[in-house]
Structure formats: C-alpha cells, structure tokens
Motif scaffolding. Structure first.
Motif, mmCIF file in Angstrom:
data_model
loop_
_atom_site.group_PDB
_atom_site.id
_atom_site.type_symbol
_atom_site.label_atom_id
_atom_site.label_comp_id
_atom_site.label_asym_id
_atom_site.label_seq_id
_atom_site.Cartn_x
_atom_site.Cartn_y
_atom_site.Cartn_z
ATOM 1 N N UNK A 65 -1.764 -3.940 3.010
ATOM 2 C CA UNK A 65 -2.066 -5.250 3.565
ATOM 3 C C UNK A 65 -2.539 -6.169 2.434
ATOM 4 N N UNK A 66 -2.083 -7.427 2.407
ATOM 5 C CA UNK A 66 -2.577 -8.338 1.369
ATOM 6 C C UNK A 66 -4.076 -8.549 1.515
ATOM 7 N N UNK A 67 -4.740 -8.777 0.391
ATOM 8 C CA UNK A 67 -6.187 -8.989 0.430
ATOM 9 C C UNK A 67 -6.533 -10.455 0.527
ATOM 10 N N UNK A 68 -7.827 -10.750 0.331
ATOM 11 C CA UNK A 68 -8.278 -12.132 0.289
ATOM 12 C C UNK A 68 -8.213 -12.877 1.598
ATOM 13 N N UNK A 69 -8.108 -12.164 2.716
ATOM 14 C CA UNK A 69 -8.041 -12.855 4.002
ATOM 15 C C UNK A 69 -6.672 -13.425 4.322
ATOM 16 N N UNK A 92 3.233 -6.248 0.629
ATOM 17 C CA UNK A 92 3.347 -7.601 0.085
ATOM 18 C C UNK A 92 3.994 -7.515 -1.289
ATOM 19 N N UNK A 93 4.995 -8.370 -1.503
ATOM 20 C CA UNK A 93 5.808 -8.316 -2.713
ATOM 21 C C UNK A 93 5.697 -9.652 -3.436
ATOM 22 N N UNK A 94 5.320 -9.596 -4.713
ATOM 23 C CA UNK A 94 5.150 -10.806 -5.509
ATOM 24 C C UNK A 94 6.417 -11.109 -6.309
ATOM 25 N N UNK A 95 6.773 -12.404 -6.350
ATOM 26 C CA UNK A 95 7.977 -12.866 -7.040
ATOM 27 C C UNK A 95 7.646 -14.026 -7.973
ATOM 28 N N UNK A 96 8.490 -14.220 -8.969
ATOM 29 C CA UNK A 96 8.607 -15.486 -9.675
ATOM 30 C C UNK A 96 10.033 -15.992 -9.459
ATOM 31 N N UNK A 97 10.150 -17.290 -9.163
ATOM 32 C CA UNK A 97 11.479 -17.871 -9.018
ATOM 33 C C UNK A 97 11.882 -18.453 -10.370
ATOM 34 N N UNK A 98 12.768 -17.770 -11.070
ATOM 35 C CA UNK A 98 13.182 -18.162 -12.403
ATOM 36 C C UNK A 98 14.535 -18.872 -12.346
ATOM 37 N N UNK A 126 -14.110 -7.327 1.527
ATOM 38 C CA UNK A 126 -14.867 -8.460 2.061
ATOM 39 C C UNK A 126 -13.945 -9.471 2.731
ATOM 40 N N UNK A 127 -12.655 -9.492 2.328
ATOM 41 C CA UNK A 127 -11.721 -10.434 2.935
ATOM 42 C C UNK A 127 -11.182 -9.948 4.267
ATOM 43 N N UNK A 128 -10.624 -8.714 4.273
ATOM 44 C CA UNK A 128 -9.977 -8.196 5.471
ATOM 45 C C UNK A 128 -10.870 -7.309 6.326
ATOM 46 N N UNK A 129 -11.947 -6.772 5.741
ATOM 47 C CA UNK A 129 -12.804 -5.853 6.484
ATOM 48 C C UNK A 129 -13.257 -6.383 7.836
#
Length: 419
Positions: free
Chosen positions: A281-285, A262-268, A13-16
């Motif tokens: 592709x990242x979702x959510x638009x 798309x790569x998710x990080x935490x900055x510790x 629904x976001x990227x479609x």
C-alpha cells in the motif's frame, strides 16, 4: 465466541489510523506487533505488543499465543522497512490465511533483482549498475554517464537516494552511504542508475486493476522528498493507457497482483520508464487521497482481501485532489508553526495535518521523514483545486532558528531522536 483480531506488523503514521478505522468498521480488533511500541502515538482502540519484527520465529510464537485468546481473522503490515511485507506473507502462509506471495515480495525488495526481472520482461527502465564500494560507484557512473541516481539496493522512503551531478557529489554520497551514516541491515549494495528526466507519476493498483494514476513533484535536488501530489494526473487517454499497460507488465513479470501495489514512473522522451515497483500500500496517507478523488477505499478493500472477503473497487465519484507537503528549508529549532486552523477553514480544504510542535529540533534527512505536515484540497476543477491549495498553504508559516554546526556525537543523538 472469540473476538476477531487483525494482526498488524509494525505501524505507519500515515496509513495506520486508516487501518484502525477500517478494522473497526469490519468488526475487527486490531493488535500491533512492533519493535518500538513507545515510539509511536497509537490511537485508541489498538493493542501494541513489543516484538522483534525482523525475526519470523518470535512472530509465529506470538501469533500462536494470541490465537489462544482471539480468532485471528487476518494479518497485514506496514512497510517502513519493505521486508516487513515479505514477513507478513510468510506469516499468512504459516497460519493458512490470505496474503501475498512472500517470494514475489522479496524479489521486489531487492531493487537490483527487481530490475533484472523487469529487464528480461522487456519493461522500459533507466540504465543501471550494481556497486559495493566507492570505486565501483564511480566506475558505474562513468559507464552510464552523469547525472546519475545513487541509492541503496534495499530501502524505502527515499532514504539514501541522491541525484549526483558531478564526481564531487558522487564521492560525497559514497562516503555517506559507506562511511557509517547510513544504516545497513545487510552488506552494502548500491544501485547506480541513469537519471530518467521527465514528470513523475505513480500508478496505484489493487490486484490486477489500476485504480488511479497520480502526478507527483519533489522538493529541491539533490534529494527526492515528495512535495506535491495531484490525483488524477493530468494525462491524455493515450498516456494513461501506456502507463496502465506497463504497470500490468510489471505485475506479470514479478508475479504480483494479490493486493496493493504502487509503481513509480518517469515520463521521458521515450514514454514511461519504471523507476520502482513497490508491492505494498502506498504510504503518506495516499489511500485517503484516492478515496477523496474517486471514492475507492483502498484500505477497507485491502482488509477485505486480508480476511478473505470479496472486495469492491467501483469508483463512486470523480474530482481533482491536490496535496502539498510542508518541508523545512533549514535545520534548527522550530520556534513556532502557525496557521493550521486558518488553512483548514478555507472552503475546499479536505485536511490539514501538522506533525511537529514548537521547540523540537528539525534535522533534515533528505527523505520523506522531513515532512512537517501537509495540506489537502479537492474540487471538481483542477485549476480551482490548485487555487484552494495555494490559499491554504499561504496561511501556514513557521520559524526555525538555525543552530551552530553540531559535533558528531550531538548529531548522532539527534539522529536517534528523529528515528
């Protein structure tokens, strides 16, 4: 001459809608192959065909049938279930079309396998263990030390992901994952991870190039539902360089780099640690937000790859884009939701989207399906973009009437509705 068709496996629904628009711009006729053609509100200009998208053979037969009528220019897909991305790669290989390496995608879909490959490459990550039952989950948590993240080893959209801060929460979430409430498509395998504490960032890549780095924030714990988004992330040059270097290390280790990642990080306190590599592709638009921020249309450039054309990733402008997801604070019946039009009229607001309508049941899942909509604002100034977003979000309000606790059968029926 046969019409050039774009085959799309499943829907988002976001990227479609973005892919539909880009397909038409490139002269392509989009056809969706989906297990649930009546579940989604498809826009005009797309044909939807019912098919089991988890079975490669029927997909091959359907694409072969379509090829009798259309010139299939390319095949792509949406990763509500990330195994779809691997299936798309196999379809592309079968029909000799450009696409991702399915083996590389599959090893990313298994988060435990992904972690092992990254660990061998020296990529910084949280401590982790694999568990198959409640006792192993508790033992893994004790080895790592509380708090821990407990989540399915295979999954997406933050489904089944929870922060467990004590033994009671571990027991509760183990019962949820293993007691029949979580849907498994394979034998249960659970990842128990150290809770890497620090700001959360997402690196967006196309091929081997980092296009943008976003800062994100979540709703209240213990779940991880995206609530806020800032692009570009307010980072120093050194921090951006560090995240970029680790991102490229991930691509090399996992043999990725054909299309979007798309790569998710935490900055510790030790710098960036990798939470997850998503070969899609990242979702959510998110692609729309990236285009608004820097002028790169990731969806169009992805489709150019899919149909064998040369991509252009040149940044055309620079501004700050901020977004806020509208999250309910309770379950119940949505009495009303108001203010969307007023919010959209605020100068600097780029988009307001409401997914829900009055009188529908609101049943929070603790994942990204909880969002009732979002607001996006943009400005050359970070501070001004945040101020615009706040003015707009403050104009939107709603009322949810809480209901008495549901019996198990009623809850199951509402779960089906929400899916």
């Amino acid at each position: 001459m046969a019409k050039r068709a774009l085959i799309m496996v499943e829907w988002s629904r976001g990227n479609g809608p973005l892919y539909i628009q880009a397909a038409h711009h490139l002269g392509l006729y989009p056809i969706a192959l989906t297990a649930h053609p009546t579940q989604h509100d498809y826009p005009k200009g797309i044909e939807a065909i019912r098919i089991d998208t988890h079975d490669l053979d029927p997909l091959i037969r359907e694409c072969s049938r379509l090829r009798e009528t259309y010139d299939i220019a390319g095949i792509t897909g949406f990763a509500g279930d990330e195994s779809v991305s691997a299936t798309v790669g196999k379809l592309c290989r079968h029909f000799d079309l450009p696409g991702p390496n399915p083996a590389s995608i599959e090893q990313c879909c298994d988060k435990f396998l992904q972690r092992g490959i990254l660990a061998k490459a020296g990529v910084p990550m949280p401590a982790y263990r694999l568990a198959a039952n409640a006792a192993e989950i508790e033992r893994s948590a004790a080895d790592i030390g509380l708090p821990v993240i407990v989540k399915p080893a295979v999954g997406s959209d933050s489904r089944g992901v929870r922060l467990c801060r004590n033994l009671d929460e571990i027991v509760e979430h183990s019962l949820f994952l293993l007691g029949g409430k979580h849907i498994w498509r394979s034998p249960p395998r659970i990842l128990v991870e150290e809770f890497a504490q620090g700001p959360h960032y997402i690196a967006h890549l196309m091929g081997n190039e980092v296009i943008a780095i976003a800062a994100t924030e979540f709703g209240p714990p213990p779940h991880f539902v995206f609530r806020g988004y800032t692009l570009p992330a307010p980072l120093t040059d050194d921090a951006c360089k560090s995240i970029t270097e680790v991102s490229l290390s991930c691509l090399r280790a996992l043999d990725l780099g054909w299309g979007p990642t798309c790569i998710e990080f935490r900055w510790t306190k030790h710098g960036p640690v990798v939470i997850e590599v998503n070969p899609r592709m990242p979702g959510g638009g998110d692609p729309k937000l990236i285009q608004l921020a820097c002028g790169v249309d990731l969806v169009t450039e992805h489709l150019k790859l899919v149909i064998g054309e040369e991509r252009v990733l040149r940044k055309r402008h620079s501004q700050t884009v901020v977004a806020r997801s509208l999250l309910p604070d309770r379950d119940g019946i949505l009495d009303w939701i108001d203010g969307g039009n007023r919010a959209a009229a605020v100068p600097g607001v780029a988009e307001v989207k409401l997914y829900v309508k009055p009188k529908i049941p609101i049943v929070r899942k603790g994942d990204n399906r909880d969002s009732m909509g979002y607001v996006v604002a943009a400005s050359p100034s970070h501070a001004e973009a945040e101020a615009i977003l706040k003015r707009a979000v403050d104009l939107i309000s709603w009322s949810i009437t809480a209901l008495p606790p549901l019996r198990e059968q009623e809850q199951s029926e509402q779960d089906v509705y929400q899916h």
